[in-house]
Design a protein around this motif. Structure first.
Motif, PDB file in Angstrom:
ATOM      1  N   ARG A  21     -12.110  22.070  10.553  1.00 13.41           N
ATOM      2  CA  ARG A  21     -11.976  20.411  11.476  1.00 13.41           C
ATOM      3  C   ARG A  21     -12.642  19.209  11.332  1.00 13.41           C
ATOM      4  NH1 ARG A  21     -16.754  18.005  14.472  1.00 13.41           N
ATOM      5  NH2 ARG A  21     -18.370  19.611  14.528  1.00 13.41           N
ATOM      6  N   PRO A  22     -12.162  18.494  10.895  1.00 13.48           N
ATOM      7  CA  PRO A  22     -12.514  16.714  10.684  1.00 13.48           C
ATOM      8  C   PRO A  22     -13.364  16.172  11.020  1.00 13.48           C
ATOM      9  CG  PRO A  22     -10.737  15.916  11.174  1.00 13.48           C
ATOM     10  CD  PRO A  22     -10.723  18.114  11.539  1.00 13.48           C
ATOM     11  N   THR A  23     -14.553  15.983  10.151  1.00 15.98           N
ATOM     12  CA  THR A  23     -15.867  15.337  10.226  1.00 15.98           C
ATOM     13  C   THR A  23     -16.326  14.270   9.499  1.00 15.98           C
ATOM     14  OG1 THR A  23     -18.429  15.117  11.114  1.00 15.98           O
ATOM     15  CG2 THR A  23     -17.712  16.625   9.132  1.00 15.98           C
ATOM     16  N   ALA A  24     -16.918  12.970  10.134  1.00 18.84           N
ATOM     17  CA  ALA A  24     -17.272  11.742   9.400  1.00 18.84           C
ATOM     18  C   ALA A  24     -17.928  12.536   7.963  1.00 18.84           C
ATOM     19  CB  ALA A  24     -18.307  11.846   9.578  1.00 18.84           C
ATOM     20  N   GLY A  25     -17.397  12.172   7.203  1.00 21.40           N
ATOM     21  CA  GLY A  25     -18.794  12.219   5.089  1.00 21.40           C
ATOM     22  C   GLY A  25     -19.305  11.672   5.146  1.00 21.40           C
ATOM     23  N   PRO A  26     -19.707  11.099   3.289  1.00 20.13           N
ATOM     24  CA  PRO A  26     -20.534   9.810   2.861  1.00 20.13           C
ATOM     25  C   PRO A  26     -19.958   8.833   2.895  1.00 20.13           C
ATOM     26  CG  PRO A  26     -20.233  11.672   1.613  1.00 20.13           C
ATOM     27  CD  PRO A  26     -19.614  11.949   2.516  1.00 20.13           C
ATOM     28  N   SER A  27     -20.253   7.958   3.359  1.00 24.08           N
ATOM     29  CA  SER A  27     -19.908   6.832   2.971  1.00 24.08           C
ATOM     30  C   SER A  27     -20.098   5.817   2.158  1.00 24.08           C
ATOM     31  CB  SER A  27     -19.859   5.471   4.466  1.00 24.08           C
ATOM     32  OG  SER A  27     -19.762   6.325   5.940  1.00 24.08           O
ATOM     33  N   ALA A  28     -19.333   4.759   1.365  1.00 23.70           N
ATOM     34  CA  ALA A  28     -19.956   3.760   0.600  1.00 23.70           C
ATOM     35  C   ALA A  28     -19.226   2.169   0.329  1.00 23.70           C
ATOM     36  CB  ALA A  28     -19.334   4.436  -1.191  1.00 23.70           C
ATOM     37  N   THR A  29     -19.599   1.570   0.192  1.00 24.08           N
ATOM     38  CA  THR A  29     -19.451   0.156   0.145  1.00 24.08           C
ATOM     39  C   THR A  29     -18.471  -0.096  -1.491  1.00 24.08           C
ATOM     40  OG1 THR A  29     -20.351  -0.543   1.861  1.00 24.08           O
ATOM     41  CG2 THR A  29     -19.363  -2.031   0.728  1.00 24.08           C
ATOM     42  N   TYR A  30     -17.685  -0.699  -1.953  1.00 24.12           N
ATOM     43  CA  TYR A  30     -17.193  -1.086  -2.896  1.00 24.12           C
ATOM     44  C   TYR A  30     -16.622  -3.087  -2.695  1.00 24.12           C
ATOM     45  CZ  TYR A  30     -16.691   3.779  -3.893  1.00 24.12           C
ATOM     46  OH  TYR A  30     -17.229   4.868  -3.791  1.00 24.12           O
ATOM     47  N   SER A  31     -16.752  -3.295  -3.767  1.00 25.58           N
ATOM     48  CA  SER A  31     -15.785  -4.686  -3.334  1.00 25.58           C
ATOM     49  C   SER A  31     -14.546  -4.293  -4.057  1.00 25.58           C
ATOM     50  CB  SER A  31     -16.793  -5.557  -5.088  1.00 25.58           C
ATOM     51  OG  SER A  31     -17.921  -6.012  -4.850  1.00 25.58           O
ATOM     52  N   ALA A  32     -14.009  -4.897  -3.827  1.00 23.57           N
ATOM     53  CA  ALA A  32     -12.008  -4.501  -3.577  1.00 23.57           C
ATOM     54  C   ALA A  32     -11.128  -5.746  -3.890  1.00 23.57           C
ATOM     55  CB  ALA A  32     -11.704  -3.521  -2.904  1.00 23.57           C
ATOM     56  N   TRP A  33      -9.899  -5.803  -3.835  1.00 23.01           N
ATOM     57  CA  TRP A  33      -9.404  -6.822  -3.499  1.00 23.01           C
ATOM     58  C   TRP A  33      -8.114  -5.913  -2.877  1.00 23.01           C
ATOM     59  CZ3 TRP A  33      -9.934 -11.288  -6.028  1.00 23.01           C
ATOM     60  CH2 TRP A  33     -10.190 -11.106  -7.418  1.00 23.01           C
ATOM     61  N   VAL A  34      -7.686  -7.193  -1.820  1.00 25.03           N
ATOM     62  CA  VAL A  34      -7.252  -6.796  -0.333  1.00 25.03           C
ATOM     63  C   VAL A  34      -6.092  -7.344  -0.342  1.00 25.03           C
ATOM     64  CG1 VAL A  34      -6.863  -6.179   2.269  1.00 25.03           C
ATOM     65  CG2 VAL A  34      -9.072  -5.735   0.451  1.00 25.03           C
ATOM     66  N   ALA A  35      -4.761  -6.677  -0.237  1.00 30.45           N
ATOM     67  CA  ALA A  35      -3.422  -7.821  -0.295  1.00 30.45           C
ATOM     68  C   ALA A  35      -2.278  -6.898   0.835  1.00 30.45           C
ATOM     69  CB  ALA A  35      -2.625  -7.363  -1.697  1.00 30.45           C
ATOM     70  N   PRO A  36      -1.686  -8.353   1.940  1.00 33.42           N
ATOM     71  CA  PRO A  36      -1.162  -7.336   2.061  1.00 33.42           C
ATOM     72  C   PRO A  36      -0.002  -6.442   2.084  1.00 33.42           C
ATOM     73  CG  PRO A  36      -0.701 -10.082   2.118  1.00 33.42           C
ATOM     74  CD  PRO A  36      -1.362  -9.692   1.178  1.00 33.42           C
ATOM     75  N   VAL A  37       0.937  -5.977   2.766  1.00 34.68           N
ATOM     76  CA  VAL A  37       1.831  -5.070   2.494  1.00 34.68           C
ATOM     77  C   VAL A  37       2.776  -4.917   3.302  1.00 34.68           C
ATOM     78  CG1 VAL A  37       2.747  -1.833   2.178  1.00 34.68           C
ATOM     79  CG2 VAL A  37       0.733  -3.508   0.751  1.00 34.68           C
ATOM     80  N   GLY A  38       4.247  -5.097   2.683  1.00 35.21           N
ATOM     81  CA  GLY A  38       5.476  -5.241   3.159  1.00 35.21           C
ATOM     82  C   GLY A  38       6.549  -4.078   3.515  1.00 35.21           C
ATOM     83  N   ASP A  39       7.158  -3.782   3.982  1.00 34.94           N
ATOM     84  CA  ASP A  39       7.957  -2.173   4.334  1.00 34.94           C
ATOM     85  C   ASP A  39       9.227  -1.528   2.947  1.00 34.94           C
ATOM     86  OD1 ASP A  39      10.058  -3.606   5.170  1.00 34.94           O
ATOM     87  OD2 ASP A  39      11.054  -2.386   6.182  1.00 34.94           O
ATOM     88  N   ALA A  40       9.273  -0.817   2.923  1.00 35.02           N
ATOM     89  CA  ALA A  40      10.089  -0.230   1.736  1.00 35.02           C
ATOM     90  C   ALA A  40      11.553  -0.934   1.469  1.00 35.02           C
ATOM     91  CB  ALA A  40      10.174   1.438   1.497  1.00 35.02           C
ATOM     92  N   ALA A  41      11.791  -1.854   2.737  1.00 33.47           N
ATOM     93  CA  ALA A  41      12.639  -2.599   1.974  1.00 33.47           C
ATOM     94  C   ALA A  41      12.564  -3.873   1.407  1.00 33.47           C
ATOM     95  CB  ALA A  41      13.767  -2.453   3.777  1.00 33.47           C
ATOM     96  N   GLY A  42      10.975  -4.253   1.594  1.00 31.47           N
ATOM     97  CA  GLY A  42      11.291  -5.859   1.497  1.00 31.47           C
ATOM     98  C   GLY A  42      10.908  -6.092   2.287  1.00 31.47           C
ATOM     99  N   TRP A  43      10.531  -7.633   3.117  1.00 34.27           N
ATOM    100  CA  TRP A  43       9.773  -8.015   3.784  1.00 34.27           C
ATOM    101  C   TRP A  43      10.452  -8.842   4.983  1.00 34.27           C
ATOM    102  CZ3 TRP A  43       4.288  -8.516   3.466  1.00 34.27           C
ATOM    103  CH2 TRP A  43       4.481  -8.768   1.569  1.00 34.27           C
ATOM    104  N   ARG A  44      11.345  -8.013   4.807  1.00 28.64           N
ATOM    105  CA  ARG A  44      11.920  -8.268   6.580  1.00 28.64           C
ATOM    106  C   ARG A  44      10.893  -6.694   7.889  1.00 28.64           C
ATOM    107  NH1 ARG A  44      14.330  -3.366   7.668  1.00 28.64           N
ATOM    108  NH2 ARG A  44      14.797  -1.822   6.379  1.00 28.64           N
ATOM    109  N   ALA A  45      11.698  -7.085   9.093  1.00 26.77           N
ATOM    110  CA  ALA A  45      10.645  -6.336   9.462  1.00 26.77           C
ATOM    111  C   ALA A  45      11.682  -4.759   9.800  1.00 26.77           C
ATOM    112  CB  ALA A  45      11.133  -6.938  11.158  1.00 26.77           C
ATOM    113  N   PRO A  46      10.331  -4.182   9.952  1.00 28.12           N
ATOM    114  CA  PRO A  46       9.986  -2.570  10.048  1.00 28.12           C
ATOM    115  C   PRO A  46      11.624  -2.388  11.143  1.00 28.12           C
ATOM    116  CG  PRO A  46       8.592  -3.045  10.285  1.00 28.12           C
ATOM    117  CD  PRO A  46       8.774  -4.301   9.969  1.00 28.12           C
TER     118      PRO A  46
END
Length: 127
Positions: free
Chosen positions: A27-52
């Motif tokens: 069964r899954p359980t919580a493992g070790p945690s780590a903090t990183y500096s990252a870039w975060v960007a919004p993502v549309g669906d596979a067909a582009g930026w129209r509504a799913p």
């Protein structure tokens, strides 16, 4: 150090590990945690930026983000991820696709990307 390793958003990754469940399976359980500096960007669906498609019939579409992490980041599918999103601190996300390692022309151009969904929809405690 590469620009890709100097992201602006602190991202905490809670990995998943598997333990014996006492019935002959794991069964899954919580493992070790780590903090990183990252870039975060919004993502549309596979067909582009129209509504799913689900939104067309009244379902609420999932909120998705793409995270660009340094190459040494330890993350796997179904890891829990926390970062501040649009002014909401500690928003909870889940990795929904296997992480992709990108190997550039040099070591400075290496990075890892993941797609996450959630944004506080699932709730729950990370530990």
């Amino acid at each position: 150090m590469s620009l890709l390793e100097r992201g602006r958003t602190p991202v905490t990754v809670h990995t998943v590990r598997y333990v014996d469940d006492g019935y002959g399976d794991r069964r899954p359980t919580a493992g070790p945690s780590a903090t990183y500096s990252a870039w975060v960007a919004p993502v549309g669906d596979a067909a582009g930026w129209r509504a799913p498609v689900g939104a067309q019939v009244g379902w609420s579409p999932p909120i998705r983000r793409k995270i660009v992490l340094p190459p040494h980041a330890v993350i796997d599918k179904w890891s829990a991820v926390e970062f501040a999103d649009e002014g909401d601190p500690g928003t909870r996300w889940t990795v929904v696709d296997a992480p992709r390692a990108h190997h550039g022309a040099s070591d400075r151009l290496r990075f890892v990307t993941v797609i996450v969904e959630g944004g506080g929809q699932s709730g729950g405690d990370p530990s």
